[in-house]
Design an enzyme around this catalytic site. Structure first.
Site, PDB file in Angstrom:
ATOM      1  CB  VAL A 244      -0.959   0.024   1.215  1.00 22.85           C
ATOM      2  CG1 VAL A 244      -1.744   1.328   1.268  1.00 22.85           C
ATOM      3  CG2 VAL A 244      -1.926  -1.162   1.168  1.00 22.85           C
ATOM      4  N   GLY A 245       1.900   1.274   0.876  1.00 24.72           N
ATOM      5  CA  GLY A 245       2.750   2.459   1.003  1.00 24.72           C
ATOM      6  C   GLY A 245       3.478   2.789  -0.289  1.00 24.72           C
TER       7      GLY A 245
ATOM      8  CG  HIS B  68     -12.355  -0.545   6.251  1.00 26.95           C
ATOM      9  ND1 HIS B  68     -12.897  -0.510   4.993  1.00 26.95           N
ATOM     10  CD2 HIS B  68     -11.086  -0.986   6.096  1.00 26.95           C
ATOM     11  CE1 HIS B  68     -11.995  -0.923   4.117  1.00 26.95           C
ATOM     12  NE2 HIS B  68     -10.892  -1.225   4.761  1.00 26.95           N
TER      13      HIS B  68
HETATM   14  N1  APR Z   1       7.433   1.194  11.340  1.00 25.24           N
HETATM   15  C1  APR Z   1       7.493   1.333  10.004  1.00 25.24           C
HETATM   16  N2  APR Z   1       7.116   0.377   9.130  1.00 25.24           N
HETATM   17  C2  APR Z   1       6.685  -0.773   9.643  1.00 25.24           C
HETATM   18  C3  APR Z   1       6.576  -1.005  11.040  1.00 25.24           C
HETATM   19  C4  APR Z   1       7.000   0.036  11.898  1.00 25.24           C
HETATM   20  N3  APR Z   1       6.958  -0.092  13.229  1.00 25.24           N
HETATM   21  N4  APR Z   1       6.091  -2.267  11.225  1.00 25.24           N
HETATM   22  C5  APR Z   1       5.869  -2.793  10.013  1.00 25.24           C
HETATM   23  N5  APR Z   1       6.220  -1.911   9.046  1.00 25.24           N
HETATM   24  C6  APR Z   1       6.182  -2.049   7.592  1.00 25.24           C
HETATM   25  C7  APR Z   1       6.610  -3.424   7.102  1.00 25.24           C
HETATM   26  O1  APR Z   1       8.023  -3.549   7.117  1.00 25.24           O
HETATM   27  C8  APR Z   1       6.028  -3.434   5.683  1.00 25.24           C
HETATM   28  O2  APR Z   1       6.958  -2.982   4.723  1.00 25.24           O
HETATM   29  O3  APR Z   1       4.855  -1.929   7.102  1.00 25.24           O
HETATM   30  C9  APR Z   1       4.839  -2.473   5.778  1.00 25.24           C
HETATM   31  C10 APR Z   1       3.487  -3.152   5.535  1.00 25.24           C
HETATM   32  O4  APR Z   1       3.468  -3.549   4.220  1.00 25.24           O
HETATM   33  P1  APR Z   1       2.675  -4.847   3.680  1.00 25.24           P
HETATM   34  O5  APR Z   1       2.958  -5.988   4.588  1.00 25.24           O
HETATM   35  O6  APR Z   1       2.969  -4.960   2.221  1.00 25.24           O
HETATM   36  O7  APR Z   1       1.150  -4.484   3.913  1.00 25.24           O
HETATM   37  P2  APR Z   1       0.212  -3.592   2.972  1.00 25.24           P
HETATM   38  O8  APR Z   1      -0.484  -4.457   1.999  1.00 25.24           O
HETATM   39  O9  APR Z   1       0.985  -2.430   2.463  1.00 25.24           O
HETATM   40  O10 APR Z   1      -0.878  -3.107   4.030  1.00 25.24           O
HETATM   41  C11 APR Z   1      -0.550  -2.190   5.048  1.00 25.24           C
HETATM   42  O11 APR Z   1      -2.731  -1.222   5.081  1.00 25.24           O
HETATM   43  O12 APR Z   1      -4.690  -1.809   3.998  1.00 25.24           O
HETATM   44  C12 APR Z   1      -3.964  -1.891   5.188  1.00 25.24           C
HETATM   45  O13 APR Z   1      -4.683  -4.005   6.152  1.00 25.24           O
HETATM   46  C13 APR Z   1      -3.610  -3.325   5.550  1.00 25.24           C
HETATM   47  O14 APR Z   1      -2.930  -2.799   7.783  1.00 25.24           O
HETATM   48  C14 APR Z   1      -2.477  -3.109   6.488  1.00 25.24           C
HETATM   49  C15 APR Z   1      -1.766  -1.876   5.886  1.00 25.24           C
END
Ligand code: APR
Length: 307
Positions: free
Chosen positions: A12-13, A174
């Protein structure tokens, strides 16, 4: 020039950063805990600019001091629910992550607007508001734009018409307890309820409610990110351009819809100062019932968390 920070360089990011960069909305900082991940993705996205014709500056970092003086911070960091993990465990883990991030936002970007995306959305947005200590209007969550987009997409598919002419409205929590509102949905102003029979609308409503789960089921691992990142960008644009767009957002209720002290999906006006107005819609008995059920569930989790 605006400065936008995106916390979490996952699906997502990073997709959000890509979309923002292509729009040249401002300089971008992407922060993640994983060493090298935000740096690598930022480098890749910077090089894409030479091909896609954008000059957006993108910095990847593991250090929160880089978000200093951001105008807007988007939280997408967290873990996804893994097999065997309870909802409570997920809440515990993600609330720790979101609280830590929020403290850094308060420290380095005390004047920013915060959009939370981390799930469970209604709860994590509350955690972000409490942990930043920001005014509630400055902290809100992305859910309704995504859910409404899904509803609109299904309506367009059913009517075989352009998605561009469909306006759909989804409010509520949601998740399973979201409330798609056919009465407030239309195609170029023509009420949806005049365009499709009730049983067809009910099928589209059901598919919307299960929209996220349908994608998770197909992907097998991870969850949706193309539509979520598009939704984040719509909200970001509204704040950065102060465009006063009326969009559904997860906003803090202070009496509206008979609710107090919880975050909930409702239509709002979004501008440079965040949630500038909350619109109250007339709901029917059944929709109020879902709203109450959903808000009770949210309230229960918050009181357990704060106990
Ligand atoms: N600080 C910064 N980044 C972090 C931390 C933290 N403390 N903990 C985890 N992360 C990062 C992970 O390293 C990872 O790169 O958050 C990112 C999450 O990415 P994905 O696992 O790909 O998840 P994503 O599909 O992007 O979803 C993120 O959005 O839609 C919501 O339910 C979904 O809660 C989830 C979020």
């Amino acid at each position: 020039m605006a400065k936008i920070s995106v916390i979490g360089a996952g699906n997502v990011g990073a997709t959000t950063v890509q979309r923002l960069a292509e729009l040249e909305l401002g300089e971008i900082v992407m922060v993640d805990v994983v060493d090298g991940l935000p740096q690598g993705k930022a480098l890749d996205l910077m090089q894409a600019g030479a091909i896609k014709d954008y000059d957006t500056q993108i910095l990847g970092s593991n250090d929160y001091s880089n978000i200093e003086n951001s105008d807007l911070v988007i939280i997408t960091a967290g873990i996804a629910r893994k097999p065997g993990m309870s909802r409570e465990d997920l809440i515990k883990t993600n609330s720790k992550i979101v609280a830590e991030i929020s403290k850094n936002i308060a420290k380095y970007a005390p004047k920013s607007i915060v959009i939370n995306v981390t799930n469970p959305l209604d709860i994590m947005t509350y955690v972000a508001m409490k942990s930043t200590g920001f005014e509630a209007t400055k902290v809100f969550g992305m859910s309704g734009v995504l859910d409404s987009g899904r509803f609109a997409s299904f309506i367009a598919e059913e009517l075989e018409c352009s998605k561009k002419d469909v306006q759909a409205m989804v409010i509520g929590g949601h998740g399973d307890l979201m409330i798609p509102l056919p009465k407030y949905s239309a195609v170029s102003g023509i009420p949806l309820i005049d365009l499709l029979p009730g049983d067809k609308i009910s099928r589209l409503v059901e598919r919307t409610v299960n929209g996220g789960a349908e994608i998770v089921g197909l992907l097998k691992q991870g969850s949706a990110f193309y539509a979520p990142s598009s939704a984040i960008v719509s909200m970001t644009e509204a704040v950065i351009k102060d465009s006063k767009r009326v969009l559904p957002a997860c906003a803090y209720l202070e009496g509206q819809y008979g609710q107090e002290g919880i975050y909930f999906g409702v239509p709002v006006k979004l501008g440079a100062s965040g949630v500038e107005e909350i619109f109250e819609l007339k709901l029917d008995q059944g929709q109020y019932k879902i709203l109450r059920k959903s808000s009770e569930a949210i309230r229960k989790i918050i009181s357990q968390m704060e106990a």
